[in-house]
Structure formats: structure tokens, C-alpha cells
Design a protein around this motif. Structure first.
Motif, mmCIF file in Angstrom:
data_model
loop_
_atom_site.group_PDB
_atom_site.id
_atom_site.type_symbol
_atom_site.label_atom_id
_atom_site.label_comp_id
_atom_site.label_asym_id
_atom_site.label_seq_id
_atom_site.Cartn_x
_atom_site.Cartn_y
_atom_site.Cartn_z
ATOM 1 N N MET A 1 0.939 -1.256 0.050
ATOM 2 C CA MET A 1 -0.072 -0.015 0.155
ATOM 3 C C MET A 1 1.048 1.320 0.010
ATOM 4 O O MET A 1 2.075 1.316 0.671
ATOM 5 C CB MET A 1 -0.997 0.000 1.125
ATOM 6 C CG MET A 1 -1.835 1.405 1.260
ATOM 7 S SD MET A 1 -2.861 1.340 2.677
ATOM 8 C CE MET A 1 -3.975 -0.115 2.557
ATOM 9 N N LEU A 2 0.469 2.277 -0.652
ATOM 10 C CA LEU A 2 1.184 3.529 -0.833
ATOM 11 C C LEU A 2 0.120 4.488 -0.115
ATOM 12 O O LEU A 2 -1.004 4.753 -0.479
ATOM 13 C CB LEU A 2 1.321 3.963 -2.297
ATOM 14 C CG LEU A 2 1.628 5.614 -2.373
ATOM 15 C CD1 LEU A 2 3.107 5.758 -1.903
ATOM 16 C CD2 LEU A 2 1.634 5.889 -3.993
ATOM 17 N N ALA A 186 -8.062 3.789 -4.865
ATOM 18 C CA ALA A 186 -7.416 4.410 -3.655
ATOM 19 C C ALA A 186 -8.535 4.924 -2.762
ATOM 20 O O ALA A 186 -9.614 5.018 -3.281
ATOM 21 C CB ALA A 186 -6.790 5.644 -4.217
ATOM 22 N N HIS A 187 -8.386 5.029 -1.479
ATOM 23 C CA HIS A 187 -9.397 5.433 -0.667
ATOM 24 C C HIS A 187 -8.849 6.687 0.339
ATOM 25 O O HIS A 187 -7.836 6.584 0.744
ATOM 26 C CB HIS A 187 -9.785 4.126 0.354
ATOM 27 C CG HIS A 187 -10.357 2.789 -0.123
ATOM 28 N ND1 HIS A 187 -9.678 2.095 -0.938
ATOM 29 C CD2 HIS A 187 -11.813 2.718 -0.382
ATOM 30 C CE1 HIS A 187 -10.480 1.332 -1.459
ATOM 31 N NE2 HIS A 187 -11.696 1.572 -1.254
ATOM 32 N N TRP A 188 -9.742 7.578 0.276
ATOM 33 C CA TRP A 188 -9.523 8.778 1.043
ATOM 34 C C TRP A 188 -9.958 8.623 2.434
ATOM 35 O O TRP A 188 -10.974 8.731 2.879
ATOM 36 C CB TRP A 188 -10.032 10.047 0.466
ATOM 37 C CG TRP A 188 -9.935 11.426 0.983
ATOM 38 C CD1 TRP A 188 -10.875 12.110 1.670
ATOM 39 C CD2 TRP A 188 -8.830 11.910 1.432
ATOM 40 N NE1 TRP A 188 -10.300 13.145 2.054
ATOM 41 C CE2 TRP A 188 -9.204 12.993 2.024
ATOM 42 C CE3 TRP A 188 -7.368 11.833 1.129
ATOM 43 C CZ2 TRP A 188 -8.050 14.088 2.361
ATOM 44 C CZ3 TRP A 188 -6.338 12.615 1.501
ATOM 45 C CH2 TRP A 188 -6.703 13.725 2.172
ATOM 46 N N ARG A 189 -8.790 8.543 3.299
ATOM 47 C CA ARG A 189 -9.062 8.747 4.687
ATOM 48 C C ARG A 189 -8.295 9.855 5.180
ATOM 49 O O ARG A 189 -7.054 9.832 5.624
ATOM 50 C CB ARG A 189 -8.671 7.386 5.388
ATOM 51 C CG ARG A 189 -9.507 6.059 4.824
ATOM 52 C CD ARG A 189 -9.200 4.861 5.756
ATOM 53 N NE ARG A 189 -10.068 3.924 5.388
ATOM 54 C CZ ARG A 189 -9.945 3.137 4.309
ATOM 55 N NH1 ARG A 189 -8.938 3.038 3.453
ATOM 56 N NH2 ARG A 189 -10.804 2.024 4.060
ATOM 57 N N PRO A 191 -6.112 12.760 6.763
ATOM 58 C CA PRO A 191 -5.392 13.465 5.734
ATOM 59 C C PRO A 191 -4.623 12.484 4.720
ATOM 60 O O PRO A 191 -3.606 12.747 4.288
ATOM 61 C CB PRO A 191 -4.598 14.447 6.179
ATOM 62 C CG PRO A 191 -4.074 13.760 7.763
ATOM 63 C CD PRO A 191 -5.069 12.856 7.951
ATOM 64 N N VAL A 192 -4.810 11.143 4.708
ATOM 65 C CA VAL A 192 -4.215 10.258 3.751
ATOM 66 C C VAL A 192 -4.945 9.477 2.772
ATOM 67 O O VAL A 192 -6.038 9.060 3.010
ATOM 68 C CB VAL A 192 -3.450 9.084 4.846
ATOM 69 C CG1 VAL A 192 -2.601 8.029 3.968
ATOM 70 C CG2 VAL A 192 -2.715 9.733 6.080
ATOM 71 N N LEU A 193 -4.347 9.606 1.615
ATOM 72 C CA LEU A 193 -4.996 8.788 0.385
ATOM 73 C C LEU A 193 -4.131 7.293 0.555
ATOM 74 O O LEU A 193 -3.041 7.316 0.330
ATOM 75 C CB LEU A 193 -4.673 9.405 -0.643
ATOM 76 C CG LEU A 193 -5.251 8.822 -2.198
ATOM 77 C CD1 LEU A 193 -6.659 8.867 -1.980
ATOM 78 C CD2 LEU A 193 -4.727 9.581 -3.487
ATOM 79 N N GLU A 194 -5.016 6.183 0.517
ATOM 80 C CA GLU A 194 -4.215 4.931 0.766
ATOM 81 C C GLU A 194 -4.550 4.414 -0.762
ATOM 82 O O GLU A 194 -5.681 4.078 -1.240
ATOM 83 C CB GLU A 194 -4.921 4.267 1.733
ATOM 84 C CG GLU A 194 -4.916 4.694 3.044
ATOM 85 C CD GLU A 194 -5.384 3.898 4.358
ATOM 86 O OE1 GLU A 194 -6.387 2.873 3.816
ATOM 87 O OE2 GLU A 194 -5.120 4.114 5.427
ATOM 88 N N VAL A 195 -3.550 4.066 -1.310
ATOM 89 C CA VAL A 195 -3.395 3.664 -2.692
ATOM 90 C C VAL A 195 -3.251 2.071 -2.903
ATOM 91 O O VAL A 195 -2.083 1.650 -2.012
ATOM 92 C CB VAL A 195 -2.538 4.489 -3.513
ATOM 93 C CG1 VAL A 195 -2.436 4.116 -5.089
ATOM 94 C CG2 VAL A 195 -2.693 5.903 -3.448
ATOM 95 N N ASP A 196 -4.025 1.206 -3.685
ATOM 96 C CA ASP A 196 -3.500 0.076 -3.896
ATOM 97 C C ASP A 196 -2.055 -0.011 -4.523
ATOM 98 O O ASP A 196 -1.978 0.645 -5.643
ATOM 99 C CB ASP A 196 -4.350 -0.587 -4.780
ATOM 100 C CG ASP A 196 -3.993 -2.188 -4.963
ATOM 101 O OD1 ASP A 196 -3.464 -2.750 -4.257
ATOM 102 O OD2 ASP A 196 -4.845 -2.446 -6.097
ATOM 103 N N TYR A 197 -1.273 -0.730 -3.857
ATOM 104 C CA TYR A 197 0.102 -0.528 -4.726
ATOM 105 C C TYR A 197 0.760 -1.895 -4.150
ATOM 106 O O TYR A 197 0.562 -2.672 -3.052
ATOM 107 C CB TYR A 197 1.007 0.495 -3.970
ATOM 108 C CG TYR A 197 2.038 1.091 -4.462
ATOM 109 C CD1 TYR A 197 1.629 1.805 -5.637
ATOM 110 C CD2 TYR A 197 3.285 1.075 -4.220
ATOM 111 C CE1 TYR A 197 2.628 2.553 -6.383
ATOM 112 C CE2 TYR A 197 4.471 1.739 -4.861
ATOM 113 C CZ TYR A 197 3.977 2.445 -5.996
ATOM 114 O OH TYR A 197 4.967 3.032 -6.752
#
Length: 346
Positions: A1-2, A186-189, A191-197
Motif C-alpha cells: 500500500m502507498l 485508492a481510498h481517501w481517509r 489526511p491520507v490517500l491509501e493507494v493499492d500498491y
């Protein structure tokens, strides 16, 4: 995850590239050429590209050094994808040609940790050596002409559809809606954007903002530059219309999406935005089923949703409308052509 960390200033500086970037498309395209990924989306292109390469020894020769630096998986040197300027292939190649020697050494050393680096690459940018960067940019240019130029109108069209979708989302809901709209990639949580990586990484934007780059040849999950010190970009795949959808006649939409989902898409492509209750009434299926089908279509980039007071309204994206038109899709009798009632709760 990025995990991409935003500051308030970063949220004010999220941008979307308006057109495909030639070098990002080329590097991603070389990766797709080397694999069997996306047989529906890329199969015809892959067969055509391989036929052109086989018939043109000069094109095959030019592609050789590019393939040596671009593995199908794993680390790819960042200098091959310089900053996205929107000024076309020539501008990008000039940036590649101007890469400083220390950066070349650093990135090629990292590449050598996972695969052999050809001897010619170790001399890139060395004073007094043959103009290896000039030869490499010529190889990149020839590879672009061979692999991508015949398909560039289709690539531009798919990216334009995605940019239109992102623009509408931004106008309706602001930056938060734009980042939310990257699901399921990607999922916005905040202040972090969690990107499938494929690997775990932390990227702190630290006020530099983020450039979103829609890409035709990016596949399944977004990609980013490996060096966190470079201007942050997130390259993500756009939805694509498989060529088969346009070749199967009037029932192509149903063959591609299934009857219920095709009918729902056709319903929301009517004039004006529709609530889930209106679509359920027109199509003749339950509200939970409509909500599920719209969710799938939205994740595929075919439907856009936005909140209007207490209602959530749905419209077909430009890509969704083009898919309907390209496959000969029409509203089913008694379904999408039925009367529209007052908006109900979603």
C-alpha cells in the motif's frame, strides 16, 4: 500500500493532467507488451504491435534498449518519466536527454539491484562518452511511433473521458470528492490517500501538492515515482471500452455488462440526473439492487454520483455514454423510457 500524506496546502494543490503523457504511456505500454495482462483491453493492440515489430527490424532494434531498462514488474528508473508538462513527446524527450549524470548513476544502481544493467547504460551521461542519452531518446521516440502512435486518438479519447468525469466530480464536490472518486484504486481517509500498491510506502507531500495523471496503459493499480524527492505524481488507469463492445451489434452492451447493469446504465444516461429511486421505478428492480448496480458502474468509471441536498443523483459519464452509443445500446421498452416520479430517498 502507498500512503500519501496531505497537508491543508496540498489539498489546495491537487491537479489532474488534461491529456495523456506520452512517456508515461510508453513505459506502461512496454510493460503491457511484455505480459498477457488485460487480454480484453490490450489483446488487439498487443497483437498489432508485435506484428509491426516483427515486420520492421529498425523498430525492433530501437525497442531493445527500452526493454532493457523497463522490467514488466519492479523498479523502473524515474528519469524515463520526467515531469508531466503537457507539451508533448518532444518536450519529454528533451527532459530525459538532460538528466544529470549523478541521478542516472543513482537510479541505474538501484535498477541493478533487481536485474542486470546493460553495459551501454552505465556510460549514460558520462563526460566524453558517446551520446548515449541522445541514442536512448531516439529509441524512445521510435518505440512511441511503433507502439502508440497508431492508437493515440483512442488513448486521447479515453483519457479525455476520464478528465471530464474528474472535472465534474471536482465541480460538484470539491477536492474531497475528487479523491473519494478514485475508489476502488485508492481510498481517501483524511489526511491520507491509501493507494493499492505492490509494496508499502509512505509519501509525504509536504506542501508540494499532487498531480493525478490518467493513463490508458496503466493497469489495475496506480503507479508513482520511486523517488519521494521528485514532484509527486499518481498515475492511475482510466476505464477503457473493449473493442468487442463496438463489434457485437445492438446487444453488445448486454454482452459486456449483463442485462440488468446495461439497463441501469442506459437509464441514468437519460436527460438529467436521476436518483436511485427513479432508476428503480423505471427499470423495475428493487432499490438495493439499483444501488449495488450503480456502485459497480461507478467503480468502472461509467456512472458519476453527487449529492444534491438529501438526494444522491446519478448520471452517465462521457465514457458511459460513449459505450452506449458505440455498442448500439438503446433504452429497453418500459424501462428507461418510463415516466420519472418525484425524487425519493436513496
Amino acid at each position: 500500500m502507498l500512503r500519501i500524506h496531505f497537508t491543508p496546502h496540498d489539498l489546495q494543490n491537487v491537479r489532474v493532467a488534461r491529456q495523456p503523457d506520452p512517456l508515461w504511456e510508453l513505459i506502461c505500454g512496454v510493460c503491457r507488451l511484455e505480459t498477457g495482462q488485460g487480454p480484453l483491453e490490450f489483446g488487439h493492440w498487443r497483437r498489432s504491435a508485435r506484428a509491426r515489430i516483427a515486420a520492421d527490424p529498425a523498430a525492433a532494434h530501437a525497442l531493445g534498449p527500452v526493454r532493457q531498462l523497463v522490467p514488466a514488474a519492479g523498479y523502473i528508473p524515474d528519469f524515463l518519466t520526467p515531469p508531466v508538462t503537457g507539451e508533448g513527446l518532444s518536450a519529454g524527450l528533451e527532459l530525459v536527454r538532460g538528466t544529470p549524470r549523478p541521478r542516472l548513476v543513482r537510479e541505474l544502481t538501484r535498477l541493478a539491484e533487481s536485474r542486470p544493467v546493460p553495459a551501454w547504460a552505465t556510460t549514460l551521461g558520462r563526460p566524453g562518452a558517446r551520446d548515449g542519452l541522445g541514442l536512448l531518446t531516439q529509441a524512445l521516440a521510435r518505440s512511441f511511433r511503433t507502439l502508440l502512435e497508431p492508437y493515440w486518438p483512442q488513448i486521447r479519447s479515453a483519457v479525455a473521458d476520464d478528465v471530464a468525469l474528474r472535472g465534474r466530480t471536482l465541480l460538484d464536490g470539491g477536492t474531497q470528492a475528487l479523491l473519494d472518486g478514485l475508489r476502488p484504486l485508492a481510498h481517501w481517509r483524511a489526511p491520507v490517500l491509501e493507494v493499492d500498491y505492490p509494496v508499502r510506502r509512505e509519501l509525504h507531500l509536504e506542501g508540494r501538492g499532487l498531480l493525478l495523471v490518467p493513463s490508458f496503459f496503466c493497469w489495475r493499480r496506480p503507479t508513482a515515482l520511486a523517488d519521494p524527492g521528485l514532484d509527486p505524481v499518481l498515475v492511475y488507469p482510466v476505464a477503457k471500452i473493449p473493442p468487442a463492445a463496438a463489434r457485437t451489434g445492438g446487444d453488445g452492451l448486454e454482452k459486456l455488462l449483463g442485462r440488468t447493469r446495461a439497463t441501469v446504465l442506459t437509464a441514468v444516461a437519460g436527460p438529467g440526473a436521476r436518483s436511485s429511486s427513479e432508476v428503480a421505478e423505471a427499470v423495475g428492480i428493487s432499490l438495493p439492487s439499483v444501488s449495488y448496480q450503480i456502485g459497480v458502474l461507478r467503480d468502472g468509471g461509467l456512472v458519476a454520483s453527487h449529492r444534491d441536498g438529501k438526494y444522491v443523483l446519478h448520471t452517465a459519464t462521457p465514457l458511459g455514454r460513449r459505450l452506449i452509443t458505440g455498442s448500439g445500446g438503446r433504452p429497453r421498452p418500459g424501462a428507461a423510457t418510463g415516466p420519472w416520479h418525484d425524487r425519493g430517498h436513496v
